[in-house]
Design an enzyme around this catalytic site. Structure first.
Site, PDB file in Angstrom:
ATOM      1  CG  ASP A 440      -2.217   0.408   0.996  1.00  4.85           C
ATOM      2  OD1 ASP A 440      -2.511   1.269   0.104  1.00  4.85           O
ATOM      3  OD2 ASP A 440      -3.240   0.311   1.972  1.00  4.85           O
ATOM      4  CG  ASP A 497      -9.591   2.092  -0.963  1.00  2.00           C
ATOM      5  OD1 ASP A 497      -8.955   0.960  -1.038  1.00  2.00           O
ATOM      6  OD2 ASP A 497      -8.988   2.910  -0.370  1.00  2.00           O
TER       7      ASP A 497
END
Ligand code: DGJ
Length: 700
Positions: A440, A497
């Site tokens: 990430d 997301d």
């Protein structure tokens, strides 16, 4: 004059080098006949001179130069060590040619500068790459260097570029060509949600399925600059490079990342197919190219930071029963990470949450037959962490910088930082049977810096060499770091997301202009979507995830029996079809109804396909318009079958033939007239399977 020619699939690139000048692209377009005389071609492209001009048209070279009266943006902005600008006048010196490869060397003897443009055909693809390098006898400071500049076709009216935002990635913008420059620049130190580095140039009348389209992509994860400029004389140029001013130090050599070029004669789909196939077949460093892509379970939206072993075991068992094949433990397993205010940088297992380490969870997961993946955010650090307390000097940027998610960025150019991160990550990978990292990157840099990206690449390369069986997903708050630079080092993208199926449908549709299904992670989210608040039925959520590399991210304990049954059925279908579908071409359909977002996934041998027709809103008209297909053989006959006819509602009261039974129709009919599908609610998806019939017997 010297002429050079490169052919890659459906495109030809012709370059010419005239004495005393830099080389230039004199043709970039669909394939030319083999016998084309390059000198004549180069001469044929020379434009007239008229009033209001100097006495010749300054050439649009590979690196347009300010010192040659070029009327547009220069390809190189460089200064000496003292900061004074330098204005090179590079001239072609010689070429190195090998089959499918070309290097064009240039010099400015007065300034001690050397410039090289390199081109390469990727064999078996429709892709050409182009890179540039500048080298000097003395130190330079680089403000801007473009990969070889290319002339853009002058027939089209539109420039399609890619914008977006968090939970809204890959939004295609249409900007008409007009006088001056369209400048897109990602100044945030990563590719970023708002700046996928690509430009599509449709010719007149081009659609998803028809027309000529030229396309470019810049493969760099550190943020890019793109200039698409129309000059006063009418010519158009495109430049791509690293974001300007991101090379902070003095050096004697600077290079661009590769620019990927393709030209399509069948609309945007030809571009999508070229990029998808290139990534799938040539670029992605697969751990095992033949291994089936796995169904993921990711625990983030189920538990966030609230890790509890019995709960996670229960969730893993339920995920396995639904069909998951890999369990990914997301954020929250390390340091004292109870929320996002602390612990980034402390990559040791939190003994409060896992008193016996990760072993018991991993044993349970593997006992269920799933492999185990784990989340890291290597480049980041919270100030509330042991690492930041021990090594405050490893943090990039000023002390009073604006934080993002309470976190700062480590200086990846620092060899000690790389060493430390390597050792910490390597320890987790050595101590546990991990086959997957979700990598990430949740905030932007305090200021863009190309050395940071090179540091990240180096760490990734080192870890990949040490752990070649570990697959890596690139994630940056969803799709904030997706480009062919990072994809040379990773095998999956966390596209967004947003697990809102409706929004995902659109994001996936647009991302398919570049990304194959095999690398595009897509998860079934919670019933009540956490990023949009929408409640979308399980069938729609499952089918949208099933369009790409499928996974689940909801808490499986929330599922009703009926929802679980739908999800199991769709997952089983996904597994039964993944072998051909993960390598299939995703073709975007020219939907005659803006309320329908549709694509056709065509097997490489053309023998089978699946159509996903997503109803993104209520249609303006009462009954569904026929949906023309694409990519089929007009002369072949296909059996088409509505796979999920059982999802029709009572408001579909008529009898469209597809609702009742499979139909056999020609490719010509299916592409010209199309599928007549039953009426359905918004936020639902029709799925139609098709097979080409090969002999008379199979048609009966
Ligand atoms: C952002 C990612 O996009 C999410 O999927 C999740 O991994 C969180 N970070 C974890 O902090």
């Amino acid at each position: 004059m010297q002429g050079f020619r490169l052919d890659a699939g459906r495109q030809t690139l012709v370059l010419a080098a005239r004495p005393g000048e830099m080389a230039q692209v004199v043709y970039w377009g669909l394939t030319l006949p083999a016998g084309e005389d390059l000198e004549t071609l180069a001469g044929a492209a020379v434009r007239d001179v008229t009033g209001g001009m100097i006495d010749a048209l300054p050439p649009l070279t590979l690196c347009p130069e300010a010192a040659r009266s070029f009327p547009g943006q220069s390809g190189l902005c460089v200064r000496g060590a003292d900061g004074a600008p330098i204005y090179p006048r590079l001239v072609f010196s010689h070429a190195d040619e090998a089959p499918g490869q070309l290097a064009l060397h240039h010099v400015d003897a007065r300034l001690g500068l050397r410039y090289t443009a390199r081109f390469a055909v990727v064999p078996g693809t429709d892709i050409l790459t182009a890179e540039a390098e500048i080298a000097a006898d003395t130190d330079l400071r680089l403000d801007w260097l473009c990969a070889p500049a290319v002339p853009a076709p002058e027939g089209g009216t539109d420039r399609l570029h890619v914008a977006g935002r968090w939970i809204g990635e890959f939004r295609i913008e249409h900007t008409p060509w007009s006088a001056g420059s369209l400048l897109r620049e990602s100044r945030l130190g990563r590719t970023d949600h708002s700046h996928f580095p690509a430009l599509l140039l449709p010719g007149a009348g081009a659609t998803n399925t028809r027309g000529t389209v030229h396309a470019l992509h810049y493969g760099w994860a550190g943020g890019h600059r793109m200039i698409a400029e129309e000059l006063p004389d009418g010519r158009r140029q495109v430049q791509f490079g690293h974001a300007a001013g991101t090379e902070h130090g003095l050096a004697r050599r600077f290079a661009t990342a590769p620019l990927y070029l393709t030209v399509s004669d069948n609309g945007l789909n030809g571009v999508g197919r070229a990029f998808q196939r290139y990534l799938h077949d040539h670029h992605i460093p697969w751990v095992d190219a033949a291994a089936p892509r796995k169904v993921h379970y990711n625990c983030w939206e189920a538990i966030y930071f609230d890790h509890d072993l019995p709960t996670l075991k229960d969730i893993a068992s339920r995920a396995a029963a639904l069909g998951a094949e890999r369990f990914v433990l997301d954020d929250g397993w390390f340091g004292r990470r109870d929320d996002d205010t602390s612990s980034l940088g402390d990559w040791t297992v939190d003994a409060r949450k896992y008193p016996d380490g990760l072993g018991p969870l991993i044993d349970h997961v593997r006992g269920l037959g799933l492999s185990f993946g784990i989340w890291f955010e290597p480049e980041m650090v919270n100030r509330n962490s042991d690492l930041a307390r021990a090594q405050p000097d490893w943090i990039l940027g000023p002390d009073d910088q604006i934080e993002g998610r309470q976190q700062r960025v480590l200086d990846m150019a620092n060899a000690q930082v790389q060493e430390h991160l390597h050792d910490r990550i390597a320890k987790v990978l050595t101590d546990h049977p991990v086959d997957y990292i979700k990598w990430d990157h949740n905030r932007v840099l305090p200021m863009p810096d190309a050395a940071q990206t090179r540091g990240t690449y180096a760490l990734l390369d080192r870890l990949r060499a040490a752990f070649p069986a570990v697959e890596i997903e690139t994630c940056a708050s969803g799709g904030g770091r997706i480009d062919f630079g990072i994809l040379g080092r990773t095998q999956r993208v966390w596209l967004s997301d947003s697990n809102d199926a409706l929004e995902r449908l659109r994001i996936q549709h647009d991302a398919a202009l570049f990304l194959p299904a095999s690398i595009t992670g897509s998860h079934v989210g919670p019933r009540h979507c956490h990023t949009s608040g929408r409640r979308i039925g399980m069938a729609m959520r499952a089918w949208v995830a099933a369009q790409r590399q499928m996974g689940f991210e909801m808490d499986p304990r929330e599922l009703t029996e009926a929802e679980a049954a739908v999800l199991q059925r769709v997952t089983a279908w996904w597994k039964a079809n993944r072998d051909w579908r993960m390598a299939a071409d995703i073709l975007r359909l020219d939907s005659p109804d803006p309320a329908v977002t549709a694509e056709l996934q065509l097997a490489r041998d053309g023998g089978r396909f699946v159509v996903f027709a997503g109803q993104n809103a209520s249609s303006a008209q009462i009954t569904p318009r026929p949906l023309p297909l694409a990519g089929l053989d007009p002369a072949s006959r296909y059996e088409v079958r509505l796979l999920n006819a059982d999802e029709a509602t009572g408001l579909s009261r008529g009898a469209p033939a597809l609702k009742q039974a499979a139909l056999t129709l020609s490719g010509a009919y299916l592409m010209q007239q199309g599928l007549t599908l039953p009426w359905r609610f918004p936020e639902t998806m029709w799925v139609v399977e098709g097979r080409r019939l090969t002999d008379a017997r199979s048609e009966t």
